[in-house]
Structure formats: structure tokens, C-alpha cells
Design a protein around this motif. Structure first.
Motif, PDB file in Angstrom:
ATOM      1  N   HIS A 186      67.023  70.806  25.590  1.00 48.97           N
ATOM      2  CA  HIS A 186      66.826  72.044  24.818  1.00 48.97           C
ATOM      3  C   HIS A 186      68.041  72.952  24.956  1.00 48.97           C
ATOM      4  O   HIS A 186      68.496  73.564  23.980  1.00 48.97           O
ATOM      5  CB  HIS A 186      65.560  72.758  25.303  1.00 48.97           C
ATOM      6  CG  HIS A 186      65.250  74.010  24.547  1.00 48.97           C
ATOM      7  ND1 HIS A 186      65.163  74.057  23.167  1.00 48.97           N
ATOM      8  CD2 HIS A 186      65.027  75.290  24.978  1.00 48.97           C
ATOM      9  CE1 HIS A 186      64.886  75.285  22.782  1.00 48.97           C
ATOM     10  NE2 HIS A 186      64.806  76.058  23.871  1.00 48.97           N
ATOM     11  N   ASP A 237      64.143  70.105  29.184  1.00 45.79           N
ATOM     12  CA  ASP A 237      64.710  71.460  29.203  1.00 45.79           C
ATOM     13  C   ASP A 237      66.236  71.422  29.113  1.00 45.79           C
ATOM     14  O   ASP A 237      66.854  72.276  28.468  1.00 45.79           O
ATOM     15  CB  ASP A 237      64.278  72.184  30.485  1.00 45.79           C
ATOM     16  CG  ASP A 237      62.779  72.383  30.550  1.00 45.79           C
ATOM     17  OD1 ASP A 237      62.169  72.680  29.503  1.00 45.79           O
ATOM     18  OD2 ASP A 237      62.202  72.216  31.637  1.00 45.79           O
ATOM     19  N   ILE A 243      62.505  79.110  32.729  1.00 39.33           N
ATOM     20  CA  ILE A 243      63.365  78.148  32.028  1.00 39.33           C
ATOM     21  C   ILE A 243      63.884  78.738  30.724  1.00 39.33           C
ATOM     22  O   ILE A 243      65.068  78.637  30.402  1.00 39.33           O
ATOM     23  CB  ILE A 243      62.583  76.846  31.772  1.00 39.33           C
ATOM     24  CG1 ILE A 243      62.301  76.125  33.091  1.00 39.33           C
ATOM     25  CG2 ILE A 243      63.359  75.928  30.818  1.00 39.33           C
ATOM     26  CD1 ILE A 243      61.376  74.936  32.959  1.00 39.33           C
ATOM     27  N   GLN A 294      57.873  78.203  32.988  1.00 42.72           N
ATOM     28  CA  GLN A 294      58.382  78.078  31.629  1.00 42.72           C
ATOM     29  C   GLN A 294      59.154  79.320  31.209  1.00 42.72           C
ATOM     30  O   GLN A 294      60.194  79.222  30.542  1.00 42.72           O
ATOM     31  CB  GLN A 294      57.216  77.828  30.655  1.00 42.72           C
ATOM     32  CG  GLN A 294      56.581  76.457  30.798  1.00 42.72           C
ATOM     33  CD  GLN A 294      57.562  75.350  30.483  1.00 42.72           C
ATOM     34  OE1 GLN A 294      58.325  75.428  29.532  1.00 42.72           O
ATOM     35  NE2 GLN A 294      57.558  74.300  31.306  1.00 42.72           N
ATOM     36  N   VAL A 313      67.692  79.376  29.613  1.00 34.19           N
ATOM     37  CA  VAL A 313      68.273  78.840  28.390  1.00 34.19           C
ATOM     38  C   VAL A 313      68.834  79.959  27.525  1.00 34.19           C
ATOM     39  O   VAL A 313      69.937  79.854  26.976  1.00 34.19           O
ATOM     40  CB  VAL A 313      67.218  78.026  27.611  1.00 34.19           C
ATOM     41  CG1 VAL A 313      67.737  77.674  26.221  1.00 34.19           C
ATOM     42  CG2 VAL A 313      66.852  76.762  28.371  1.00 34.19           C
TER      43      VAL A 313
END
Length: 440
Positions: free
Chosen positions: A147, A144, A28, A25, A32
């Protein structure tokens, strides 16, 4: 050697698994955040929506697009194959509009073909600027990915807001010049042509003036002024986008409830050719409905060869759009030369006078309360149009000759001897024309 108890081993496995999930996470989120910073940097460096889409397509693979809230594509990026594959999907209509009313935003189920595309809203405060869409061909888009799209949408809102601010300043000067040109206050033709060229427009050629008016009366709308402003801005932007493809140097500006475009036409183009071109632009802007689009009517002037004739051409286009809507209803596309006698009838300001003239001239035939009245009016209209040629009228109406003779006798009992009185025929012809006009 002391072995760990089963409980300790289980706790260790859970800890390691949890650590792996957290590491994933964190990776990720870092990806992002890194993508977000890159996209912000693109906009701050002067990039626009095309650059933003190009970066996003690189991050996700496939194609990326920005559309207006009604689905008109404003910017896109990706390989030719990816873009072609995206535009071939069933979420686009035949005009190339994204069917926004059928496309959910946000995260989608991970199964099915629809999982390979995703859309998020581009919003700034309470304003909806459109959608940011991603299309991939080899995998479903994950939560994801969505997002990342949402973060990119905030950057897209920044880019759109920036473009709108710059455009507002430019539009002010462009609008002032075009208003002056349409009212004959732009100086000599040479000065007007030079000024237009500095604004990126070419008006030193054969032109027609096109006026497009929304059919909804914004002056008496239940919408808020803010919503009306957004809708009109979207309408003007659609015309700009459509004209930019066909005639990049054509002046196009939005004024209040109308959009005015000065379209270049070939020197040998006749009225039919001009109307085919304008109708194609109208078709693209109208799409096939949906997406909150408002209907509009369009008027086209006669061709002009000098900037000095712009005021007259503008008046012709205004007359064409106004009278065309009265004759054909909403979404009419009308050339000034097609108005005929309706041009004169439209100059009468009091529609009550016109209504009285129709009632007095046609008597009971003026009412639409029975199919027989409608049928008799049509018979009378064709008789007058064929200059009282009974045989030709019978052919057009698919009547037996004697049947038509009986109808003529009946019409003369109701209206008078119009077959032998040319003045009465003229009066009835005008009354029939007025009857075709709406809103009287």
C-alpha cells in the motif's frame, strides 16, 4: 463483589481486541500518510526519481527502483549490498533489465523468496510509465508495504510527468539544433561547436554518426498514434540512458522513427573497434528481448573530424541502416564501409527493375523453389569470389575437384560461358548481389 457474567467478559475482550486492531490500523495509515507527504515534499522541492527511491528505501529497508514499462532501470537507491543483492535475483536478465513480463504487480503470497520483493505500476491516466519496485532481504513485504508502494507510485508519476514536461521543452531546442547540424545549417563549425557545448554536448572531436531505426513501420502500423509516440519516446530514452554511461557528452536525439547519436571515437580506432563499441551499446538497449521491446536496425557512418562533415556522415548512416536491413534482415548492425556495391544497387528506386535483372541474368537459378537452385547459386557465388579458382572453390565447398567440374559444366549450360566471358561474370556477380537484397 459482583462478577461480570461470561457474556460481558467476552464482549469486553472482543472490544479490547477490536480497539487494539483499530489502533494498529490507524498507526499504519498514519505511517503511510506521513510517508506519502514526505515523498510529495521531495518532488515539490525539486527532487527526482533517485531522491524518491532513496526515501522509499529508507522507509522499507533494502533497495528501491523505478523501471520503464519494459524493465529498464531508470532510478535506484539503497546500500551497495542491498542493490547488488537485488540485481542478482532471477527477476533481472543478464543485461540488468527487470523481466517485467514474469513479475506480478501488487500483493504477493507471504511465503517464498519472491515475497521479499514487490512491484506496483506507475500510471498517470491511461499511460503506463513503468514500475516501482522494492526489495528487502530480511522479511516478506506485507500488504501494508505494498500500500505504501502504491502511494509512492502516484508520487513517482508526478515526478515523471514533471521531468517529461521539462524534457520536452529542452528536447525541442536540442532537436532543432541537431537537425540543423545534420543538414549543414548550424552555422560555421566554430559556432556549431559552441552551441553544442552550451547544450552539454561535445562535437569538437572525432565522431561517427549512428542511426537506429525501429524495424516496425510506424507509418503503416495498427497501433494508435499515442501508443507509437510512447514507444518511440521509450526507444529514444533507452539510447540516451545507454550513451550517458559510455559517452555522457554525446548528442542523442529521437526523430520520428529513428534515433541519431554522435558518438566520439578514439583517433586510432579502426572500423572493427568502432563496430564493437556500437554493437555493445545496441546489445544493452536490445537486452535479450521481452518487455514489449521493438527490434531495431543500426547504421554507422565513417569517422569524421569536422562538424562540416556531419551531413555526409548522416547520409552514410542512413544508407547503412536501410541497406543493412535489406541484406541481413531486422536487427542488423551495419557500417557504411561494409555496403560495397550494395550502396549503388540501393540507389535504384524501382525494385521491379532489379527483380527483372535478376530473373533475366540467373534464369531458373533465381527461384528458391528447390534446394538444387540454392546450392548451384552458392557454387556460382564462390567461383566468382575466388576469381574462378576451381581448386579453392572445391576446398571451400568440400567438393571433389571432378564434382565441381561437373557443376561448372551444368552452370554454363544454364547461364552461358561465364568462365571465359568477363562481362558475363560481372553481370552474374551483380545479379547474385541483388538476389541477396530483401524486398525486391
Amino acid at each position: 463483589m459482583v462478577l461480570a457474567s461470561p457474556t460481558v467478559q467476552a464482549e469486553r475482550i472482543v472490544t479490547e481486541a477490536l480497539g487494539a486492531v483499530l489502533d494498529q490500523q490507524a498507526g499504519i495509515l498514519e505511517r503511510v500518510e506521513e510517508a506519502h507527504q514526505i515523498l510529495v515534499g521531495v518532488v515539490l522541492a525539486g527532487g527526482g526519481l533517485e531522491d524518491l527511491c532513496q526515501r522509499l528505501a529508507g522507509f522499507l529497508g533494502g533497495a528501491a527502483m523505478v523501471t520503464s514499462s519494459d524493465g529498464r532501470v531508470l532510478a535506484r537507491a539503497g546500500s551497495e549490498g542491498d542493490l547488488a543483492a537485488a540485481l542478482a535475483l532471477d527477476c533481472f536478465d543478464r543485461t540488468g533489465r527487470l523481466i517485467t513480463e514474469h513479475e506480478p504487480v501488487g500483493i504477493r503470497p507471504s511465503h517464498g523468496a519472491n515475497a521479499r520483493r514487490a512491484m506496483v505500476r506507475i500510471a498517470a491516466g491511461s499511460l503506463n510509465h513503468g514500475l516501482l519496485a522494492a526489495f528487502v532481504g530480511d522479511r516478506p513485504l506485507t500488504a501494508d508495504d505494498v500500500h505504501l508502494l502504491e502511494r509512492a507510485a502516484t508520487v513517482a508519476a508526478l515526478a515523471i510527468t514533471k521531468e517529461q514536461a521539462v524534457s520536452a521543452v529542452e528536447s525541442k531546442y536540442r532537436a532543432e539544433f541537431l537537425r540543423d547540424a545534420l543538414s549543414g545549417r548550424a552555422g560555421s563549425p566554430t559556432e556549431a561547436v559552441a552551441h553544442a557545448s552550451a547544450l552539454g554536448w561535445d562535437i569538437d572531436r572525432r565522431l561517427v554518426v549512428v542511426v537506429a531505426e525501429t524495424d516496425e513501420d510506424d507509418a503503416h502500423s495498427t497501433r494508435s498514434p499515442e501508443e507509437v509516440g510512447v514507444l518511440q519516446e521509450r526507444f529514444a530514452r533507452a539510447w540516451n540512458q545507454a550513451m550517458a554511461v559510455r559517452d555522457p557528452r554525446a548528442p542523442v536525439m529521437g526523430f520520428s522513427q529513428e534515433v541519431v547519436a554522435l558518438c566520439g571515437v578514439p583517433s586510432n580506432a579502426d572500423t572493427d573497434a568502432i563496430m564493437r563499441t556500437v554493437s555493445e551499446v545496441v546489445r544493452v538497449i536490445s537486452g535479450i528481448g521481452g518487455g514489449g521491446r521493438r527490434t531495431f536496425s543500426t547504421g554507422v557512418s565513417r569517422p569524421i573530424d569536422s562538424v562540416a562533415d556531419l551531413p555526409q556522415a548522416y547520409d552514410e548512416a542512413l544508407s547503412a541502416v536501410s541497406v543493412g536491413r535489406q541484406l541481413h534482415g531486422d536487427s542488423a548492425v551495419t557500417h557504411f564501409d561494409g555496403l560495397g556495391v550494395f550502396r549503388l544497387l540501393a540507389l535504384i528506386p524501382d525494385s521491379a527493375d532489379l527483380r527483372r535483372f535478376v530473373d533475366e541474368s540467373l534464369g531458373g537459378l533465381a527461384a528458391d523453389d528447390s534446394p538444387e537452385n540454392v546450392d548451384l547459386r552458392r557454387t556460382l557465388s564462390i567461383l566468382i569470389d575466388t576469381n574462378m579458382n576451381v581448386a579453392e572453390t572445391a576446398r571451400q565447398l568440400f567438393f571433389h575437384y571432378n564434382t565441381l567440374r561437373y557443376r561448372i559444366v551444368k552452370l554454363e549450360k544454364m547461364l552461358g560461358p561465364f568462365t571465359t566471358d568477363p562481362q558475363l561474370r560481372l553481370k552474374l556477380a551483380l545479379a547474385l548481389k541483388v538476389h541477396q537484397m530483401r524486398g525486391i
